[in-house]
Design a protein around this motif. Structure first.
Motif, short mmCIF file in Angstrom:
data_model
loop_
_atom_site.label_atom_id
_atom_site.label_comp_id
_atom_site.label_asym_id
_atom_site.label_seq_id
_atom_site.Cartn_x
_atom_site.Cartn_y
_atom_site.Cartn_z
N ARG A 9 -2.27 4.68 2.99
CA ARG A 9 -0.97 4.78 3.63
C ARG A 9 -1.13 5.24 5.07
O ARG A 9 -1.83 6.19 5.36
N THR A 10 -0.47 4.54 5.98
CA THR A 10 -0.52 4.90 7.39
C THR A 10 0.86 4.70 7.98
O THR A 10 1.25 3.57 8.26
N GLY A 11 1.60 5.80 8.16
CA GLY A 11 2.92 5.69 8.77
C GLY A 11 3.85 4.81 7.99
O GLY A 11 4.62 4.05 8.58
N GLY A 12 3.82 4.85 6.63
CA GLY A 12 4.70 4.04 5.83
C GLY A 12 4.15 2.67 5.52
O GLY A 12 4.75 1.93 4.74
N LEU A 13 3.04 2.30 6.13
CA LEU A 13 2.40 1.00 5.88
C LEU A 13 1.17 1.20 5.01
O LEU A 13 0.40 2.14 5.22
N ILE A 14 0.98 0.31 4.06
CA ILE A 14 -0.17 0.39 3.18
C ILE A 14 -0.91 -0.95 3.21
O ILE A 14 -0.34 -1.99 3.56
N SER A 15 -2.16 -0.90 2.83
CA SER A 15 -2.96 -2.12 2.81
C SER A 15 -2.46 -3.04 1.70
O SER A 15 -1.75 -2.63 0.78
N SER A 16 -2.85 -4.32 1.78
CA SER A 16 -2.42 -5.28 0.77
C SER A 16 -2.95 -4.92 -0.60
O SER A 16 -2.27 -5.10 -1.62
N GLY A 17 -4.17 -4.38 -0.66
CA GLY A 17 -4.73 -3.98 -1.94
C GLY A 17 -3.94 -2.83 -2.56
O GLY A 17 -3.67 -2.82 -3.76
N ALA A 18 -3.57 -1.86 -1.73
CA ALA A 18 -2.77 -0.74 -2.23
C ALA A 18 -1.38 -1.21 -2.64
O ALA A 18 -0.81 -0.72 -3.62
N ALA A 19 -0.84 -2.16 -1.91
CA ALA A 19 0.48 -2.70 -2.27
C ALA A 19 0.43 -3.44 -3.60
O ALA A 19 1.35 -3.35 -4.42
N ASP A 20 -0.67 -4.18 -3.84
CA ASP A 20 -0.84 -4.85 -5.12
C ASP A 20 -0.86 -3.84 -6.27
O ASP A 20 -0.21 -4.03 -7.30
N ALA A 21 -1.62 -2.76 -6.08
CA ALA A 21 -1.73 -1.74 -7.11
C ALA A 21 -0.38 -1.06 -7.34
O ALA A 21 0.01 -0.78 -8.48
N LEU A 22 0.35 -0.79 -6.26
CA LEU A 22 1.65 -0.13 -6.37
C LEU A 22 2.66 -1.03 -7.08
O LEU A 22 3.41 -0.59 -7.95
N TRP A 23 2.67 -2.31 -6.74
CA TRP A 23 3.57 -3.27 -7.38
C TRP A 23 3.30 -3.35 -8.88
O TRP A 23 4.22 -3.34 -9.69
N ALA A 24 2.03 -3.43 -9.26
CA ALA A 24 1.67 -3.52 -10.68
C ALA A 24 2.07 -2.26 -11.43
O ALA A 24 2.55 -2.32 -12.56
N ALA A 25 1.88 -1.10 -10.80
CA ALA A 25 2.20 0.16 -11.47
C ALA A 25 3.71 0.34 -11.64
O ALA A 25 4.17 0.77 -12.70
N LEU A 26 4.48 -0.02 -10.62
CA LEU A 26 5.93 0.20 -10.68
C LEU A 26 6.62 -0.78 -11.63
O LEU A 26 7.70 -0.49 -12.14
N THR A 27 6.04 -1.96 -11.83
CA THR A 27 6.68 -2.98 -12.67
C THR A 27 6.00 -3.11 -14.04
O THR A 27 6.24 -4.09 -14.75
N ALA A 28 5.21 -2.13 -14.41
CA ALA A 28 4.47 -2.23 -15.68
C ALA A 28 5.41 -2.30 -16.87
O ALA A 28 5.11 -2.96 -17.88
N PRO A 71 5.02 -2.58 4.23
CA PRO A 71 5.84 -1.35 4.13
C PRO A 71 5.95 -0.90 2.68
O PRO A 71 6.43 -1.64 1.83
N GLU A 72 5.52 0.32 2.41
CA GLU A 72 5.54 0.84 1.05
C GLU A 72 6.97 0.91 0.50
O GLU A 72 7.21 0.60 -0.67
N ALA A 73 7.93 1.29 1.33
CA ALA A 73 9.31 1.43 0.87
C ALA A 73 9.87 0.10 0.40
O ALA A 73 10.64 0.04 -0.59
N GLU A 74 9.49 -1.00 1.07
CA GLU A 74 9.99 -2.31 0.66
C GLU A 74 9.41 -2.73 -0.68
O GLU A 74 10.08 -3.37 -1.50
N VAL A 75 8.15 -2.39 -0.92
CA VAL A 75 7.54 -2.70 -2.22
C VAL A 75 8.27 -1.94 -3.32
O VAL A 75 8.56 -2.49 -4.40
N ARG A 76 8.61 -0.69 -3.05
CA ARG A 76 9.32 0.11 -4.05
C ARG A 76 10.72 -0.45 -4.31
O ARG A 76 11.19 -0.47 -5.45
N ARG A 77 11.41 -0.88 -3.25
CA ARG A 77 12.75 -1.45 -3.43
C ARG A 77 12.68 -2.74 -4.25
O ARG A 77 13.51 -2.97 -5.14
N ALA A 78 11.70 -3.59 -3.94
CA ALA A 78 11.56 -4.84 -4.68
C ALA A 78 11.26 -4.56 -6.15
O ALA A 78 11.79 -5.24 -7.05
N ALA A 79 10.42 -3.57 -6.42
CA ALA A 79 10.10 -3.23 -7.81
C ALA A 79 11.32 -2.69 -8.54
O ALA A 79 11.57 -3.02 -9.71
N ALA A 80 12.13 -1.86 -7.86
CA ALA A 80 13.34 -1.32 -8.49
C ALA A 80 14.33 -2.43 -8.83
O ALA A 80 14.97 -2.40 -9.89
#
Length: 448
Positions: A9-28, A71-80
């Motif tokens: 995470r860097t200033g609200g931005l995360i790498s594509s790999g971290a975003a993949d992991a976050l998306w999978a975890a939030l939508t499990a 943007p990490e926040a956008e990934v979280r919104r999409a998962a929600a």
């Protein structure tokens, strides 16, 4: 509860790999199955500066070192948003293959065109099965959804196959495709306005009052449908130039949340009803087993119960149906089975609860004759797939009686629709196109 720490995470931005992991975890725990490697190889092409997650377009940011971040926040919104979707795996929509649909030159650019992508992958890879990657870069997911896990293939006569997806997923992918189209058009409009703000060099300056048209014009927002096509025959309207694009200018007249894609029309009288989206058009279509036989699926609960007023208003946009205070024969047959014969349907004890009971089997209704000969038309309501092995005929209802029952129910379920309907008027109805009444006897005419 502490927020889950995401590496990179860097200033609200995360790498594509971290975003993949976050998306999978939030939508499990989502009812819609999702894929883990979404940003690594996305159908929306992450290198274009965005990625589709569910029905949301997530814009990506290119950093100074040339890598894309999300943007990490956008990934979280999409998962929600995805987690809020309720999916019924029994409420299916056919997505292909359809006769006459060509896969050639249908996937240019970065537009998802999910129906074409699914059809192409299944045709090239030999049908549904384990996820695979072809040379063209096709993946087993669309907008982060692993469609292969919920795709249903049906085979008829050992040769004819068809592919089906749950209605909730179809609506989700349609929304994703629409959101992507709007996003690309808006991005193109921004580029055009930026170029116009620069000092002109070799380009001719447009007059201040000139209107921008053509492919670079800003996207026009779909407008609400206010009956502009009322009383027009579909056979006449469909022959006009640009008829295939006519519906795209309106919002869906039924759900009023998605852009319209087709012009729905009455197959008995030939009148255009209204522009509707693909999902509502499919939901409106009867589940024909044969030409005179339909299965009354669970979606009729929405058509005749929860959203009955909207659908009744839509069906009665046809002047022929409105004048006769009835429905097209397949819809009237479904209403007769689902509503008029509801009290006749047997129930069985639910295995999950000692006190609860559930309706028996699956309703099916067939008919002899047609609405053109009402005195000889008979509706037969039966139950298929009875747990006890019975195949019971619930009722046989003459068309005349079914139409009278529907008129009485309509006055209670949708008084405003009933008030606008009838009495029977032949003025303005087509004289030859699919004659409304072929039975010229006085008994047949008395029905209406």
């Amino acid at each position: 509860m502490r927020e889950r720490v995401v590496p990179g995470r860097t200033g609200g931005l995360i790498s594509s790999g971290a975003a993949d992991a976050l998306w999978a975890a939030l939508t499990a725990d989502s009812t819609v199955p999702t894929a883990s490697a979404v940003l690594a190889c996305s159908p929306a092409d992450a290198q274009a500066g965005y990625v589709l997650l569910g029905s949301r377009v997530v814009a990506m940011v290119k950093t100074t070192d040339g890598t894309w971040r999300v943007p990490e926040a956008e990934v979280r919104r999409a998962a929600a948003e995805l987690n809020a979707v309720e999916m019924d795996d029994q409420d299916l929509i056919r997505i292909g293959p359809f006769r006459g649909a060509s896969m050639k030159d249908r996937d240019e650019g970065t537009l998802m065109r999910w129906r074409q992508r699914i059809s192409r992958e299944l045709q090239e890879l030999g049908g549904p099965g384990p996820a695979a990657h072809s040379e063209g870069g096709w993946t087993s997911h669309l907008a982060g959804i692993d469609w292969r896990r919920i795709l249903v293939q049906q085979i008829r006569d050992r040769t004819q196959r068809s592919w089906w997806l749950p209605r909730a997923v179809v609506r989700l992918l349609d929304a994703a495709e629409h959101a992507e189209t709007q996003w690309l058009q808006a991005a193109q409009a921004r580029q055009t306005s930026t170029a116009a703000a620069r000092p002109p060099s070799h380009q001719q300056v447009r007059p201040a009052d000139s209107r921008q048209t053509g492919p670079d014009a800003p996207p026009a927002r779909p407008r609400p449908y206010n009956g502009e096509l009322q009383g027009q025959l579909y056979t006449v309207l469909s022959r006009k130039p640009g008829a295939s694009r006519t519906a795209a200018g309106w919002m869906c007249a039924v759900c009023r949340t998605a852009s319209a894609a087709v012009l729905d029309h009455c197959h008995e009288h030939g009148y255009v009803r209204a522009p509707v989206c693909q999902s509502c058009n499919t939901q409106e279509r009867p589940d024909h087993l044969y030409s005179n036989d339909i299965r009354v699926a669970g979606r009729y609960t929405r058509l005749f119960d929860t959203d009955a007023a909207d659908w009744l208003r839509h069906w009665h946009r046809c002047p022929g149906c409105r004048a006769r205070t009835t429905l097209p024969l397949p819809h009237l047959a479904a209403w007769t089975a689902h509503v008029a014969c509801r009290s006749l349907r047997p129930t069985h004890r639910d295995a999950r609860s000692s006190r609860a009971r559930k309706p028996c089997g699956v309703l099916r209704v067939s008919w002899t004759g047609s609405q053109n000969t009402p005195r000889s038309c008979l509706l037969t309501v039966t139950v298929d797939f009875c747990p006890s092995g019975e195949h019971r005929v619930l009722a046989q209802v003459p068309y005349r009686e079914a139409a009278e029952r529907f008129g009485t129910w309509l006055a209670e379920a949708a008084p405003d629709v009933a008030a606008a309907a009838g009495p029977d008027r032949l003025d303005g109805l087509p004289a030859r196109f699919r004659p409304v009444i072929a039975d010229t006897s006085s008994e047949g005419q008395a029905l209406f």
